[in-house]
Structure formats: C-alpha cells, structure tokens
Design a protein around this motif. Sequence first.
Motif, PDB file in Angstrom:
ATOM      1  N   UNK A   1     -30.506  33.596  16.169  1.00 32.38           N
ATOM      2  CA  UNK A   1     -30.625  34.693  15.971  1.00 32.38           C
ATOM      3  C   UNK A   1     -30.425  35.226  14.596  1.00 32.38           C
ATOM      4  N   UNK A   2     -29.852  34.230  14.029  1.00 38.76           N
ATOM      5  CA  UNK A   2     -30.042  34.895  12.607  1.00 38.76           C
ATOM      6  C   UNK A   2     -30.866  34.281  11.819  1.00 38.76           C
ATOM      7  N   UNK A   3     -31.778  33.236  11.770  1.00 37.93           N
ATOM      8  CA  UNK A   3     -32.881  33.193  11.301  1.00 37.93           C
ATOM      9  C   UNK A   3     -34.155  33.141  11.513  1.00 37.93           C
ATOM     10  N   UNK A   4     -34.806  33.376  10.624  1.00 41.12           N
ATOM     11  CA  UNK A   4     -36.325  34.652  10.394  1.00 41.12           C
ATOM     12  C   UNK A   4     -37.150  34.448  11.883  1.00 41.12           C
ATOM     13  N   UNK A   5     -37.886  35.454  11.600  1.00 40.94           N
ATOM     14  CA  UNK A   5     -38.541  35.978  12.822  1.00 40.94           C
ATOM     15  C   UNK A   5     -39.427  34.024  13.251  1.00 40.94           C
ATOM     16  N   UNK A   6     -40.248  33.643  12.894  1.00 38.27           N
ATOM     17  CA  UNK A   6     -40.690  32.271  12.633  1.00 38.27           C
ATOM     18  C   UNK A   6     -39.650  31.208  13.289  1.00 38.27           C
ATOM     19  N   UNK A   7     -39.142  31.423  12.193  1.00 42.83           N
ATOM     20  CA  UNK A   7     -38.352  30.203  12.824  1.00 42.83           C
ATOM     21  C   UNK A   7     -37.278  30.150  13.796  1.00 42.83           C
ATOM     22  N   UNK A   8     -36.689  31.544  14.507  1.00 40.14           N
ATOM     23  CA  UNK A   8     -36.413  31.855  15.395  1.00 40.14           C
ATOM     24  C   UNK A   8     -36.936  31.656  17.075  1.00 40.14           C
ATOM     25  N   UNK A   9     -38.702  32.363  16.618  1.00 39.45           N
ATOM     26  CA  UNK A   9     -39.281  31.929  17.413  1.00 39.45           C
ATOM     27  C   UNK A   9     -39.556  30.475  18.164  1.00 39.45           C
ATOM     28  N   UNK A  10     -39.751  29.706  17.217  1.00 36.93           N
ATOM     29  CA  UNK A  10     -39.979  27.515  17.414  1.00 36.93           C
ATOM     30  C   UNK A  10     -38.597  27.672  17.944  1.00 36.93           C
ATOM     31  N   UNK A  11     -37.564  28.201  17.591  1.00 36.05           N
ATOM     32  CA  UNK A  11     -36.267  27.481  18.242  1.00 36.05           C
ATOM     33  C   UNK A  11     -36.365  28.298  19.472  1.00 36.05           C
ATOM     34  N   UNK A  12     -36.183  29.379  19.842  1.00 38.06           N
ATOM     35  CA  UNK A  12     -36.086  29.656  21.842  1.00 38.06           C
ATOM     36  C   UNK A  12     -37.092  28.949  22.246  1.00 38.06           C
ATOM     37  N   UNK A  13     -38.439  28.608  21.511  1.00 40.81           N
ATOM     38  CA  UNK A  13     -39.658  27.945  22.476  1.00 40.81           C
ATOM     39  C   UNK A  13     -38.669  26.257  22.262  1.00 40.81           C
ATOM     40  N   UNK A  14     -38.223  25.403  22.084  1.00 40.03           N
ATOM     41  CA  UNK A  14     -37.716  24.672  21.836  1.00 40.03           C
ATOM     42  C   UNK A  14     -36.631  24.750  22.992  1.00 40.03           C
ATOM     43  N   UNK A  15     -35.817  25.434  22.621  1.00 42.58           N
ATOM     44  CA  UNK A  15     -34.919  25.148  23.928  1.00 42.58           C
ATOM     45  C   UNK A  15     -35.535  25.473  25.215  1.00 42.58           C
ATOM     46  N   UNK A  16     -36.775  26.453  25.581  1.00 37.42           N
ATOM     47  CA  UNK A  16     -37.099  26.814  26.827  1.00 37.42           C
ATOM     48  C   UNK A  16     -38.035  25.760  27.113  1.00 37.42           C
ATOM     49  N   UNK A  17     -38.564  24.666  25.948  1.00 38.28           N
ATOM     50  CA  UNK A  17     -38.683  23.655  26.945  1.00 38.28           C
ATOM     51  C   UNK A  17     -38.360  22.617  27.538  1.00 38.28           C
ATOM     52  N   UNK A  18     -37.078  22.827  26.260  1.00 34.62           N
ATOM     53  CA  UNK A  18     -35.991  22.004  27.378  1.00 34.62           C
ATOM     54  C   UNK A  18     -35.554  22.105  29.053  1.00 34.62           C
ATOM     55  N   UNK A  19     -35.339  23.490  28.697  1.00 38.26           N
ATOM     56  CA  UNK A  19     -35.008  24.683  29.553  1.00 38.26           C
ATOM     57  C   UNK A  19     -35.855  24.625  31.606  1.00 38.26           C
ATOM     58  N   UNK A  20     -37.152  24.015  30.935  1.00 39.25           N
ATOM     59  CA  UNK A  20     -38.388  24.152  31.904  1.00 39.25           C
ATOM     60  C   UNK A  20     -38.329  22.539  32.339  1.00 39.25           C
ATOM     61  N   UNK A  21     -38.267  21.945  31.286  1.00 38.98           N
ATOM     62  CA  UNK A  21     -38.339  20.729  32.061  1.00 38.98           C
ATOM     63  C   UNK A  21     -36.918  19.816  33.257  1.00 38.98           C
ATOM     64  N   UNK A  22     -37.781  19.017  33.858  1.00 38.67           N
ATOM     65  CA  UNK A  22     -37.829  18.753  34.920  1.00 38.67           C
ATOM     66  C   UNK A  22     -36.583  18.443  35.245  1.00 38.67           C
ATOM     67  N   UNK A  23     -35.173  18.310  35.532  1.00 34.40           N
ATOM     68  CA  UNK A  23     -33.858  17.976  35.931  1.00 34.40           C
ATOM     69  C   UNK A  23     -33.710  16.780  35.980  1.00 34.40           C
ATOM     70  N   UNK A  24     -35.112  16.106  37.185  1.00 34.01           N
ATOM     71  CA  UNK A  24     -34.663  15.280  37.465  1.00 34.01           C
ATOM     72  C   UNK A  24     -35.439  13.632  36.212  1.00 34.01           C
ATOM     73  N   UNK A  25     -36.358  14.427  35.481  1.00 42.23           N
ATOM     74  CA  UNK A  25     -36.926  14.110  34.581  1.00 42.23           C
ATOM     75  C   UNK A  25     -35.875  13.622  33.226  1.00 42.23           C
TER      76      UNK A  25
END
Length: 592
Positions: free
Chosen positions: A87-111
């Motif tokens: 949340x302290x990062x710039x807007x572009x970096x924050x969007x990129x980091x949140x995307x990384x977290x979301x990709x990890x969240x949506x990735x299959x538990x089994x995988x």
Amino acid sequence: MLNFSKLGRFPLGLTVPAFSILLVVFGVPMVLLFLSSVNAPIFSFSNYEAFFSRPANIKVLIQTIEISLISTVLCLLLGYPTAYLITSASKQIRAMLITFVMISYLTSFLARTYAWIVILGDRGLVNNMLIELGLISTPLQLIYNRAAVYIGIVHMMLPIMILPLISVMMGTNKSLMAAARSMGARPGTAFWRVFVPLSLPGVRSGCVLVFVLCLGFYVTPAALGGLGDAMLSTFIAAQVKASLNLGPTAASSFILLAIALVVIFFVGMDLSGSPDGLSKSQRVGRGGRIVAAILPRHFLREIAAPYRAKRWLAELYKASGGDDRLKYSGISFLVAIMFFLLFPGVVVIAMSFSPGTFLEFPPSSLSLQWYVSFFGNPSWYDAMMTSIEIGLVVAALSTFAGTLAAYGISRSGPGMRSALTMAVLAPITFPVIVVGIGTYLGLVKLGLIGTETGIVLAHSIGAIGYVVVIVSATLANFDRRLEDAARSMRANPLQTFARVTLPLIRPGIIGGAVFAFLHSFDEVVITSLIGGLSIRTLPLKMWQNMRHQLDPTIAAVASLLMLLPIVWFLLLYAMWWRSKPRAHGVASEQSS
C-alpha cells in the motif's frame, strides 16, 4: 414485464434462486447432520462423549488447533508488513504486486502443493542443489514432517491474509500518521499508535479467515505431512469412507465447526474493508486494548515526556529524509515474499519441460513429452473435459443465481443485507470438510451421489458466494441515479436493467463467473465425497496420482493449472478495457 417490476419493488424475491440452492444442498443438510450427531430422535450426546473419551481423538483435535493457530500467526507476521509495503508503493508498482498476490491466490491448491513436493522431496530441487554443491551426501528429510506442512499451509494462506489487510490499509487516512509526526511522534510510535489500531479490522478478518480455513485443511497436510501431522479433516474423511454410521462423523464435523464459530463470534470479522466503519469507541477501545499489551505503560510515557519535548523542538524544522537502510530492507522483504509466492510455480512449469524420466531443474533441454503424455492419455484427457464441463455449468448456474441475489441484497436494508451476506458466505467460510460432509448428506437424500449433477450443485453453493461478493462490490460503486434517469425517460424496469445497469456491472458479473469456474475447477475435497468412484475430475485424478505415484505427467498438469489464472486475468483485463469506454458512454448519454 409486470413480474420484473414487482421483483424490483420486492428485491428479496431476487435472492430466491440462490437461497433455494443453498437451503436444499447445504442449509437443511447441516440441520440433519446436527440431528445425526445427537442421535435424533433419541437426542443423546453419546457421539460427542465417545469422541472425547478417546485420547487419540483429543490429540488430533489439539494438533489441528495448534497447526491452524501457528499457521495463522506466521501468515500475520509475513502478511502484515507485506500489505503495508504494497500500500505504500507507487500506484503502478502496487497494482503489479497485488496482481502477483492474486495470481498466487487463484492458482490451484493442488498445483502449489505438488510444487512443494518437487522442491522439498528427496530428489527435489533443494536436496539436488545441496548435493551438487557438496554440502550434503545424502538427501535431507525436508518433507513429510511438520515444517513442510507449515511451509505449504503458509504458502496457500498468505494471499488470503494479505488481501483483507490491503483492502483496509488502502482506506486508511495516511494524513493521521503525518499529524502524529507533526506532534513529535517518532515514525515507529506513529505507526503503532495510529496506523496499527486503524488496520485491526483487516487483521481480524485475515486471521479469522486463515484460521477457519486451516481448520478444514485436508490436501496439504496429507501430501506434505507425516503420520504424526494428521488433522481432524483427514480423520473425518477417513470416517466417511470407512463407516456407514453417520453419527460419529457428524459429531466430529460439528466439533470442528463449533471451534470455527466460536472464533468468528468472539474475534469477529469486518467484511466492510474500511476502517471508517468502526465507531469511535471501537477504534479507541478495541484497538487500544490490543496495542496496549505491546506498548510500554503510561508511567513510562510520563518519564519520557521531557525527552520527547526536547526532541520535538530539535526535529521540528529538521529536513525530512528517508532512511535508505529501511527502504532497501522493505524492498528486499517484498522481493522475498513475492519469490516465496511465485517461485514454486516457476519451478513446476520449468520442470514440466524435462526431457528425461525424472524431473530436473533447470531442465538440461526442452521436451514436450509430458504434455504429449497428458493429452494422449484418455484418462487424463477425459478427466480434464469432465472438469471443464462441470466448471462451465457451475459458472453459468452460480452467475445467474448469484447476480440476482447480489442485486436483491444490495437493495435491501442494512440489517437484512448483513444477515443475507453472511448466510450466502457460510459455505466458503466454514471448514471445507464440514461443508463437504453436510453436502454429502443432502445429496444422498436426493440420490445424486456419484453424478455430475450432484457435483455441480455441491460446487455451486460455494461459487454463488464468490459471485455475490464480486457483483455486490461492483454494485456498491454503481450510481443509482442513472436508473432513475432511464425511468424518467419512460424506460421500463427490464429496459433499464438491460440498457443501463447490466453494461455497467458486466465486468463484475464476468469476474464472478471466472471465480466460480476456478472454484469448481480446483475443488478436490467435496468432489471426492460426492463423486464416489464414478466421476473423476482433473484435480481428483491428480490428487490420487500424487498419493500413489509421482508420475511426471503431473508436472504438465500442474503447470497448466498454474497458467490458468494468468489467462483469466488477461481475459478479465481485456473485458474491463472494452467495457470502460462503453460505461462512460452510457453515463454521458444518461446525463445529457
């Protein structure tokens, strides 16, 4: 037309399809499950007494709570600074980091679980690297122990801790910390006494979600842990498969559910995502009491008061400058967390191109043999097509019912809205093994065990919750004056919904459909109970192969599952980008 107009005046009527599915498949069966646990109509607690009379059961129960609690604490210790730095990062970096977290969240538990098997196994990445460096001569026991279970669970649950924290921290007024600094508070003092109390709703929500979900964990402890690391969910699943007597299984399930409900009741969970929803007494009282246990007592503050006054005068006109060491430490920490979340997926994707009979990282050369093995094997291909068919039907059903429910809930009163939202979220906040047992009982009564229809209904009760949350968030930002403007131009309710409301909330509907599909496509625990021996989905076949044989073909399957969220993200972004000009066009047309 008249019927749609009536539903517009009675919004709760729109929730009937969703709650009918929830009631038949989940609500009524949970009541029947409880009655089975107390031996209705005799009504005795013999099943509960039998559970607590066995030391082995108590040991497994305590072990389940211990693993869940430690995993929650680890997720909080890692997730809180991660969310703060994002949340302290710039807007572009924050969007990129949140995307990384979301990709990890949506990735299959089994995988992701399989990724840790190939990293920590005897022939895994870590052991091979240590042997090649000459640091060890024989593989270390890095898997099938408690440490591996914690690594796997924290990897699965860390995004679920980070996302609520980010939601709350994004809504926190940063000027309050600046005001505290202007009054002479050090950065650390301003952080602990101002920012931390305001972020406690996110801490509560994240901790409750992680703890409750950990209680029902089944796949990760069974794949990464040893015999001494079994959790109560494994015990319950074994009871279902070994005995036709539902009473003991129901008692075990409700003991697990009782722990989850007690935590939710006493700790609470703020779903608003904003600290502004707290009253003044809640902000000062609840947050102050928790933080006071960490900070020094009042008399220490009084002793330090003269020193603080001198320091305030000395630093009042001091030029502001950041601490480079603190800045670089934060960057290093963020890089380490993102590496922890994403590197296992990179390892599996790279290993899936291994040319030999064993997986290797990095591959000595590139080969598609395991992908050819996957698509050329009828059992794998049929399982994949079954998962896709079920996922599409679940997405269609849950999107229709969930969108109507979200629309109706958003137009009901605040009290009713909160109650209905909590009810629709119950299947995704309760321990998954408990939801599976209850759903199993309900579908047994309907004769749908071992059928694709039964699996669709079982998956839909959770998928509806995701659709309602996402569409409700979209409706929260929807300007209802646009609908009033359309009606003032003599548009009927159906035309207003189709020409004004639907185009503006379409991104939320598509997002809900994507989450519903991913929820169904990755489900293992409930599918294993409902599918019986006749239905084999891709995750279920993958899980069975992981338990009995580590076929390298699983690496190809896991890599495809890991790439799936990225594909969906690209599709969602494209849909959002296309709908943005259209939404502005609708808004400008209605305002002109």
